[in-house]
Design a protein around this motif. Structure first.
Motif, PDB file in Angstrom:
ATOM      1  N   ASP A  17      -2.224  12.202 -22.630  1.00  0.00           N
ATOM      2  CA  ASP A  17      -3.546  12.293 -21.998  1.00  0.00           C
ATOM      3  C   ASP A  17      -3.750  10.990 -21.224  1.00  0.00           C
ATOM      4  N   LEU A  18      -3.851  11.108 -19.898  1.00  0.00           N
ATOM      5  CA  LEU A  18      -3.870   9.924 -19.040  1.00  0.00           C
ATOM      6  C   LEU A  18      -5.150   9.873 -18.223  1.00  0.00           C
ATOM      7  N   GLY A  19      -6.278   9.886 -18.887  1.00  0.00           N
ATOM      8  CA  GLY A  19      -7.557   9.805 -18.199  1.00  0.00           C
ATOM      9  C   GLY A  19      -7.925   8.366 -17.886  1.00  0.00           C
ATOM     10  N   ILE A  20      -8.378   8.131 -16.670  1.00  0.00           N
ATOM     11  CA  ILE A  20      -8.650   6.759 -16.232  1.00  0.00           C
ATOM     12  C   ILE A  20     -10.064   6.296 -16.588  1.00  0.00           C
ATOM     13  N   LEU A  21     -10.953   7.222 -16.943  1.00  0.00           N
ATOM     14  CA  LEU A  21     -12.354   6.845 -17.162  1.00  0.00           C
ATOM     15  C   LEU A  21     -12.538   5.769 -18.234  1.00  0.00           C
ATOM     16  N   PRO A  22     -11.864   5.818 -19.401  1.00  0.00           N
ATOM     17  CA  PRO A  22     -12.037   4.730 -20.364  1.00  0.00           C
ATOM     18  C   PRO A  22     -11.585   3.379 -19.829  1.00  0.00           C
ATOM     19  N   LEU A  23     -10.543   3.398 -19.007  1.00  0.00           N
ATOM     20  CA  LEU A  23     -10.046   2.134 -18.450  1.00  0.00           C
ATOM     21  C   LEU A  23     -11.005   1.587 -17.399  1.00  0.00           C
ATOM     22  N   LEU A  24     -11.552   2.479 -16.562  1.00  0.00           N
ATOM     23  CA  LEU A  24     -12.540   2.028 -15.579  1.00  0.00           C
ATOM     24  C   LEU A  24     -13.784   1.484 -16.262  1.00  0.00           C
ATOM     25  N   VAL A  55       0.831  -1.204   0.000  1.00  0.00           N
ATOM     26  CA  VAL A  55       0.000   0.000   0.000  1.00  0.00           C
ATOM     27  C   VAL A  55       0.869   1.260   0.000  1.00  0.00           C
ATOM     28  N   PHE A  56       1.888   1.291   0.854  1.00  0.00           N
ATOM     29  CA  PHE A  56       2.727   2.485   0.935  1.00  0.00           C
ATOM     30  C   PHE A  56       3.516   2.707  -0.353  1.00  0.00           C
ATOM     31  N   SER A  57       3.986   1.632  -0.977  1.00  0.00           N
ATOM     32  CA  SER A  57       4.705   1.803  -2.242  1.00  0.00           C
ATOM     33  C   SER A  57       3.791   2.390  -3.311  1.00  0.00           C
ATOM     34  N   LEU A  58       2.545   1.931  -3.349  1.00  0.00           N
ATOM     35  CA  LEU A  58       1.593   2.496  -4.305  1.00  0.00           C
ATOM     36  C   LEU A  58       1.295   3.960  -3.984  1.00  0.00           C
ATOM     37  N   VAL A  59       1.108   4.252  -2.702  1.00  0.00           N
ATOM     38  CA  VAL A  59       0.753   5.614  -2.308  1.00  0.00           C
ATOM     39  C   VAL A  59       1.882   6.591  -2.631  1.00  0.00           C
ATOM     40  N   VAL A  95       2.114   6.558 -13.859  1.00  0.00           N
ATOM     41  CA  VAL A  95       0.657   6.416 -13.910  1.00  0.00           C
ATOM     42  C   VAL A  95       0.237   4.985 -13.581  1.00  0.00           C
ATOM     43  N   ALA A  96       1.133   4.010 -13.799  1.00  0.00           N
ATOM     44  CA  ALA A  96       0.793   2.620 -13.482  1.00  0.00           C
ATOM     45  C   ALA A  96       0.505   2.457 -11.987  1.00  0.00           C
ATOM     46  N   PHE A  97       1.227   3.210 -11.154  1.00  0.00           N
ATOM     47  CA  PHE A  97       1.003   3.101  -9.717  1.00  0.00           C
ATOM     48  C   PHE A  97      -0.319   3.764  -9.327  1.00  0.00           C
ATOM     49  N   ALA A  98      -0.666   4.858  -9.986  1.00  0.00           N
ATOM     50  CA  ALA A  98      -1.957   5.488  -9.731  1.00  0.00           C
ATOM     51  C   ALA A  98      -3.096   4.567 -10.157  1.00  0.00           C
ATOM     52  N   LEU A  99      -2.926   3.894 -11.291  1.00  0.00           N
ATOM     53  CA  LEU A  99      -3.931   2.930 -11.725  1.00  0.00           C
ATOM     54  C   LEU A  99      -4.033   1.773 -10.738  1.00  0.00           C
ATOM     55  N   GLY A 100      -2.874   1.285 -10.265  1.00  0.00           N
ATOM     56  CA  GLY A 100      -2.884   0.185  -9.309  1.00  0.00           C
ATOM     57  C   GLY A 100      -3.542   0.565  -7.998  1.00  0.00           C
ATOM     58  N   LEU A 101      -3.280   1.776  -7.522  1.00  0.00           N
ATOM     59  CA  LEU A 101      -3.898   2.216  -6.268  1.00  0.00           C
ATOM     60  C   LEU A 101      -5.415   2.355  -6.439  1.00  0.00           C
ATOM     61  N   THR A 102      -5.850   2.876  -7.571  1.00  0.00           N
ATOM     62  CA  THR A 102      -7.288   2.994  -7.820  1.00  0.00           C
ATOM     63  C   THR A 102      -7.953   1.626  -7.848  1.00  0.00           C
ATOM     64  N   LEU A 103      -7.330   0.688  -8.540  1.00  0.00           N
ATOM     65  CA  LEU A 103      -7.885  -0.666  -8.606  1.00  0.00           C
ATOM     66  C   LEU A 103      -7.871  -1.321  -7.231  1.00  0.00           C
ATOM     67  N   PHE A 104      -6.819  -1.069  -6.449  1.00  0.00           N
ATOM     68  CA  PHE A 104      -6.742  -1.616  -5.094  1.00  0.00           C
ATOM     69  C   PHE A 104      -7.886  -1.089  -4.238  1.00  0.00           C
TER      70      PHE A 104
END
Length: 486
Positions: A250-257, A216-220, A455-464
């Motif tokens: 452009d790194l919007g997460i909405l299409p991935l979600l 968790v801390f590494s992702l944060v 951005v991969a870590f932001a995506l991982g934290l969101t998925l977590f």
């Protein structure tokens, strides 16, 4: 001495400690005429535990700290002139480690001697040719300073390994002698042994907790670094995903979600009805012979590697949907689609729903069934109005756990749904998920200093956070609404 050899030596010393400790306790009791406080085996266990556990813990700590110290010293040897533009020291250190490993391979597989390497008799060009012979290929030109740093890295690792061997085996021998001298008939060996084992169990539990905290801390921390380089508002609310490692991303997460939830929804639409009907049949209709065969056969689906499901989606199921449904109806022309990945993933998670639901339904007391039959209800009415309502909280929990499994899937989506990030309702169009983009953003030679990588870590934290929320919700539903039966 290698790590495996050190562990083997420590375990042999522990085994000898157990044998001689037990023997010494029996001999001391016979000599003094005092009855042993504990069984003789506990005295041997005490010696073995004191011999092995501290030594192995020292070795683990040494293996963790030694690379940090060596890399800190070696990095000071690298001048700024050989560091690529942007300060990518980690890339240079990666070359240093690769060259150091190549030197070990050359010394082990060629006639080159340690003395010739350390004295500088052989130049780096010859060393590089020898590395290629043993299968270690270096990309690009390597400065002489990096080669010297690799030699220092290797020498430091060898010295550290020698010191670790002496320290670990010396500690094991010292504690072996100390624990042997402590043995006497009145020694509470059982208490010592059980307390030691209890401490080991607590330590094992702590490792699991600390691992979760570390993840968790590494992702944060990496997510915070990402948001320092890229606006959080655009990440969470933009509808465009277009990473460009040369800038202008452009790194919007909405299409991935959207792709993640869409594929997971299709999978659950397949897995929940089928899995629930399987559970009902196995629990209330199937005989014991059929149940003993059918339930393990269904659970085999959970043991099939996900890459096999992905290949099935790519080669068989995707082309079938494209040729027989999508193209005739004019809905799409690609074999990769949300429907392809969702249906195959649904088959994969059927055992999660069916097995958990079956156990929950079987937990409903037989007295409730008998009471319903006594009132004149049929078997189907009993299932609909008695069993399912009583088992509903557990079934909902099983469904939410299956949803978490579907959201985190990667290989089936890569091969079955494609890699296009888009907002679309057509299930026959190719889309992608958060997990796929995490893999793609971290693939290849990357430096963790650009928003396209972080951005991969932001995506991982969101998925977590999403999967954690689903798991917490499942636990809350189960605990809040489950029935306690006598």
């Amino acid at each position: 001495m290698s790590v495996g050899s050190i562990v083997l030596v420590v375990l042999v010393l522990a085994a000898l400690g157990y044998f001689f400790g037990r023997r010494r306790a029996v001999a001391a009791s016979a000599k003094s005429g005092v009855k042993l406080h504990s069984l003789s085996g506990y005295y041997g266990q005490t010696v073995a535990l004191f011999t092995a556990v501290p030594a192995l813990l020292l070795m683990v700590a040494w293996l963790f700290v030694q690379p940090i110290i060596i890399e800190s010293r070696v990095s000071d040897m690298i001048p700024d002139s050989v560091i690529p533009q942007g300060g990518a020291l980690s890339l240079v250190m990666s070359d240093v480690r690769q060259i150091a490993g190549g030197l070990d391979a050359v010394l082990a597989n060629t006639e080159l001697s340690e003395e010739a390497l350390n004295s500088g008799e052989v130049d780096f060009t010859t060393i590089r040719a020898r590395m290629a012979e043993v299968g270690v290929a270096l990309a690009g030109d390597v400065p002489q300073e990096v080669y010297e740093a690799a030699k220092a890295y290797r020498q430091g690792a060898d010295i550290g390994r020698l010191m670790m061997t002496v320290a670990v085996i010396g500690l094991a021998l010292g504690l072996l002698a100390w624990s042997m001298r402590r043995i006497e008939p009145r020694m509470r060996a059982r208490n010592v042994s059980e307390n030691f084992v209890q401490a080991l169990l607590i330590g094992s539990s702590t490792i699991a907790i600390l691992t979760t905290v570390g993840i968790v801390f590494s992702l944060v921390f990496e997510t915070i670094n990402f948001f320092k380089l890229y606006p959080a508002s655009e990440f969470f609310f933009s509808t465009v995903w277009n990473p460009q490692f040369r800038g202008g991303s452009d790194l919007g997460i909405l299409p991935l979600l959207w792709g993640t939830l869409y594929v997971s929804l299709v999978a659950l639409l397949v897995a929940v009805p089928v899995g629930l009907m399987i559970a009902i049949y196995l629990a209330d209709y199937a005989g014991s012979t059929l149940r003993s065969f059918a339930k393990p056969a269904i659970e085999v689906l959970a043991g099939i590697p996900t890459i096999v499901y992905g290949l099935f989606a790519l080669i068989t199921f995707g082309p079938f949907l494209r040729d027989w449904i999508a193209q005739p109806l004019g809905l799409g022309s690609s074999s990769s689609s949300v429907l392809t990945a969702g249906l195959v993933m649904g088959v994969m998670i059927i055992p999660f729903v069916s097995s958990l639901s079956d156990d929950i339904i079987n937990a409903v007391p037989q007295a409730m069934r008998d009471g319903s039959y006594a009132l004149g209800a049929t078997q189907s009415e009993t299932i609909k109005r008695v069993i399912l309502p009583a088992a509903l909280p557990g079934i909902v929990g099983a469904i939410l756990l299956a949803a978490s499994r579907a959201i985190g899937e990667t290989m089936i989506v890569v091969l079955g749904a494609g890699a296009a990030a888009r907002l679309d309702l057509n299930p026959f169009e190719a889309m992608t998920t958060v997990t796929v983009k995490i893999v793609s953003q971290l693939t290849g030679d990357t430096e963790f200093a650009s928003p396209e990588t972080l951005v991969a870590f932001a995506l991982g934290l969101t998925l977590f956070v999403i999967t954690l929320g689903l798991n917490v919700l499942a636990l809350y539903i189960v605990r809040r609404y489950r029935e306690q039966y006598e």
